[in-house]
Design a protein around this motif. Structure first.
Motif, mmCIF file in Angstrom:
data_model
loop_
_atom_site.group_PDB
_atom_site.id
_atom_site.type_symbol
_atom_site.label_atom_id
_atom_site.label_comp_id
_atom_site.label_asym_id
_atom_site.label_seq_id
_atom_site.Cartn_x
_atom_site.Cartn_y
_atom_site.Cartn_z
ATOM 1 N N LEU A 108 0.668 -1.249 0.005
ATOM 2 C CA LEU A 108 0.026 0.092 -0.043
ATOM 3 C C LEU A 108 0.830 1.426 -0.025
ATOM 4 N N ALA A 109 1.939 1.249 0.631
ATOM 5 C CA ALA A 109 2.743 2.253 0.734
ATOM 6 C C ALA A 109 3.679 2.550 -0.662
ATOM 7 N N GLN A 110 3.771 1.471 -1.048
ATOM 8 C CA GLN A 110 4.346 1.919 -2.796
ATOM 9 C C GLN A 110 3.224 2.125 -3.698
ATOM 10 N N LEU A 111 1.952 1.480 -3.341
ATOM 11 C CA LEU A 111 0.772 1.950 -4.120
ATOM 12 C C LEU A 111 0.737 3.488 -4.166
ATOM 13 N N GLN A 112 0.781 4.246 -3.000
ATOM 14 C CA GLN A 112 0.525 5.539 -2.789
ATOM 15 C C GLN A 112 1.651 6.327 -3.451
ATOM 16 N N ARG A 113 2.972 5.950 -3.636
ATOM 17 C CA ARG A 113 4.061 6.565 -4.173
ATOM 18 C C ARG A 113 3.746 6.492 -5.776
ATOM 19 N N MET A 136 7.033 19.502 -4.946
ATOM 20 C CA MET A 136 6.037 19.918 -3.811
ATOM 21 C C MET A 136 6.692 20.229 -2.328
ATOM 22 N N ARG A 137 6.202 21.229 -1.828
ATOM 23 C CA ARG A 137 7.000 21.766 -0.448
ATOM 24 C C ARG A 137 5.993 21.639 0.600
ATOM 25 N N LEU A 138 6.159 21.020 1.673
ATOM 26 C CA LEU A 138 5.431 20.774 2.811
ATOM 27 C C LEU A 138 5.261 21.937 3.479
ATOM 28 N N VAL A 139 4.160 22.451 3.698
ATOM 29 C CA VAL A 139 3.651 23.629 4.403
ATOM 30 C C VAL A 139 2.954 23.334 5.711
ATOM 31 N N SER A 140 2.954 24.497 6.397
ATOM 32 C CA SER A 140 2.178 24.514 7.737
ATOM 33 C C SER A 140 0.733 24.277 7.613
ATOM 34 N N ILE A 141 0.321 23.594 8.478
ATOM 35 C CA ILE A 141 -1.242 23.509 8.509
ATOM 36 C C ILE A 141 -1.936 24.040 10.153
ATOM 37 N N GLU A 142 -0.699 24.711 10.602
ATOM 38 C CA GLU A 142 -0.946 25.022 12.091
ATOM 39 C C GLU A 142 -2.034 26.226 11.991
ATOM 40 N N ARG A 159 8.231 12.087 3.271
ATOM 41 C CA ARG A 159 9.661 12.284 2.660
ATOM 42 C C ARG A 159 9.918 12.025 1.318
ATOM 43 N N TRP A 160 9.047 11.138 0.742
ATOM 44 C CA TRP A 160 9.178 10.456 -0.484
ATOM 45 C C TRP A 160 8.931 11.565 -1.420
ATOM 46 N N ILE A 161 7.618 12.140 -1.046
ATOM 47 C CA ILE A 161 7.147 13.311 -1.753
ATOM 48 C C ILE A 161 8.174 14.440 -1.950
ATOM 49 N N GLU A 162 8.678 14.729 -0.787
ATOM 50 C CA GLU A 162 9.900 16.020 -0.694
ATOM 51 C C GLU A 162 11.157 15.537 -1.527
#
Length: 445
Positions: free
Chosen positions: A353-358, A399-405, A391-394
């Motif tokens: 499933l993790a690989q399918l997501q990627r 794509m850049r991880l941004v805050s949801i705070e 981490r794989w996406i980055e």
């Protein structure tokens, strides 16, 4: 409805049918039965399923024949009887006698004495039942909370022994049904009033002003407010995933793995009749579910399509303002609602499933326009499907991880730290186990 419960439990075990589907089919056939009978049936089926490992541990203690060697009907009968004796407000004599009666009616009269003997022994011994040894903590968790040993070890490794036990214990607690108000047609206050007039118990949600929890209802389809599309069934964790998305009027939103459509219609609600939500899923069965809910909710700005998320759609490249990527996962965060997930999942499937997501992510990120955003979420607790894929996406996309705070309710602020994602924990948080992260596609320079 013990006979119906027996048939359902055998169907689940013999045909590997998902418990919520098997139970739902029976409830549909008996939708006009008394609410108390339907509730008894549901509690018995769900309870036996979610505590199967523990029940077999107790039954094996007092039975000369191990449960794994019993005939399926006898095994299910013993589990039903033991569950009623240990966990339900049922007279012990009734639990025993009904099990014996069912054994005889189903052609197992010669084993009725065995069934009676085992259950009556449990009645005598129920104040001094065996307790698993905590020295082998993974085995203790496995038996006490009815989870496979590999899963108890995984959660201990990822979260520590104390948190793992807290999560597993929370999955066995009764939980009300969570709904989201369709703000396009009604306010939460008005919806609450309508539901109470229909005899439903209503409480306000923990995190969001438009979330409610409901209980003491017989059949969802009997509620006028449901039929009229005034609310959708959606856990608050799932609602939070859309809450952190910065959806604005006029946006084009793509929901890539959408069934049954909770986030799709939440996004449509946020658009206030403007823009568009393209709601996709792999199979006709799943898109039919979305269409069914679309007809009930009456959202005109939703389009439903059957599409394989692994196949790139060139027409969508760099066109999407908000991409909702709630991707296929192991579902370990919703074991309290779908109580047979833990028995059907394997460690190998977690990796697959993790690989399918990627594989899906490698296609869908391209749909986000520069300056647009992607919400990557799952309903699992497994870090291999969550944090490792962040981490794989980055590492593999721009794509850049941004805050949801800033989008979180006050009670959840401070949980994302510098990492920019939120893992909701059953037992700690008043919702399902859910993972939420937010990415932005940088503007072209």
């Amino acid at each position: 409805m013990r006979a119906e419960a027996l048939d359902t439990l055998i169907d689940i075990e013999r045909n590997k049918k998902l418990s919520h589907i098997a139970i739902g089919e029976t409830l549909m056939r008996h939708q006009f039965e008394k609410k108390s009978d339907r509730a008894f049936y549901t509690r018995l089926c769900e309870g036996v399923t979610e505590r199967k490992i523990y029940l077999d541990y107790i039954l094996d203690t007092y039975s000369k024949t191990p449960m794994r060697k019993c005939k399926p009907l006898i095994r299910s009968l013993l589990r039903m009887g033991a569950y009623q004796i240990l966990f339900m407000d049922v007279r012990d004599a009734a639990a025993c006698s009904e099990a014996v009666s069912l054994a005889k009616k189903r052609g197992f009269a010669r084993l009725s004495g065995f069934v009676n003997g085992v259950l009556r022994t449990i009645v005598r011994e129920k104040d001094r039942l065996p307790v698993p040894d905590k020295k082998e903590f993974d085995k203790y968790l496995s038996i006490t909370y009815s989870v496979p040993e590999w899963l108890s070890r995984l959660m201990i490794d990822q979260y520590g022994a104390q948190t793992a036990e807290m999560m597993f214990a929370s999955f066995l607690e009764a939980r009300p049904l969570t709904i989201r108000t369709n703000l396009s047609v009604i306010t939460p206050e008005a919806l609450e009033e309508e539901l109470k007039k229909e005899g439903v118990s209503v409480e306000r949600g923990t995190y969001l002003p438009y979330a409610l929890t409901i209980s003491h209802l017989n059949y969802l389809g009997k509620l006028a407010a449901f039929r009229q599309g005034k609310f959708a069934v959606q856990d608050e964790s799932s609602q939070l995933a859309v809450e952190v998305a910065d959806i604005n009027e006029g946006d084009f939103v793509l929901d890539v793995c959408a069934a049954p459509g909770g986030k799709t219609f939440h996004a449509a609600d946020r658009l206030h009749g403007t823009g568009k939500v393209l709601s996709r899923d792999l199979t006709e069965y799943k898109t039919d579910l979305i269409e069914e809910n679309k007809d009930r909710m009456c959202y005109e700005n939703v389009e439903v399509q059957q599409w394989d998320a692994l196949v790139e759609d060139e027409s969508l490249l760099e066109s999407v303002d908000v991409l909702l990527a709630d991707l296929p996962c192991s579902g370990l965060g919703i074991m309290g609602r779908k109580n047979d997930i833990k028995y059907q999942m394997t460690q190998q499937q977690l990796s697959e499933l993790a690989q399918l997501q990627r594989n899906i992510l490698s296609v869908i990120w391209k749909y986000v326009k520069p300056g647009g955003e992607m919400i990557f979420s799952t309903c699992t607790l497994n870090r291999g499907e969550n944090i490792e894929n962040i981490r794989w996406i980055e590492e593999n996309t721009p794509m850049r991880l941004v805050s949801i705070e800033d989008y979180l309710p006050e009670t959840l602020k401070g949980r994302t730290g510098s990492q920019g994602y939120l893992q909701l924990i059953p037992g700690k948080d008043s919702c399902d186990g859910f993972f939420i992260s937010k990415f932005e596609r940088p503007e072209a320079r």
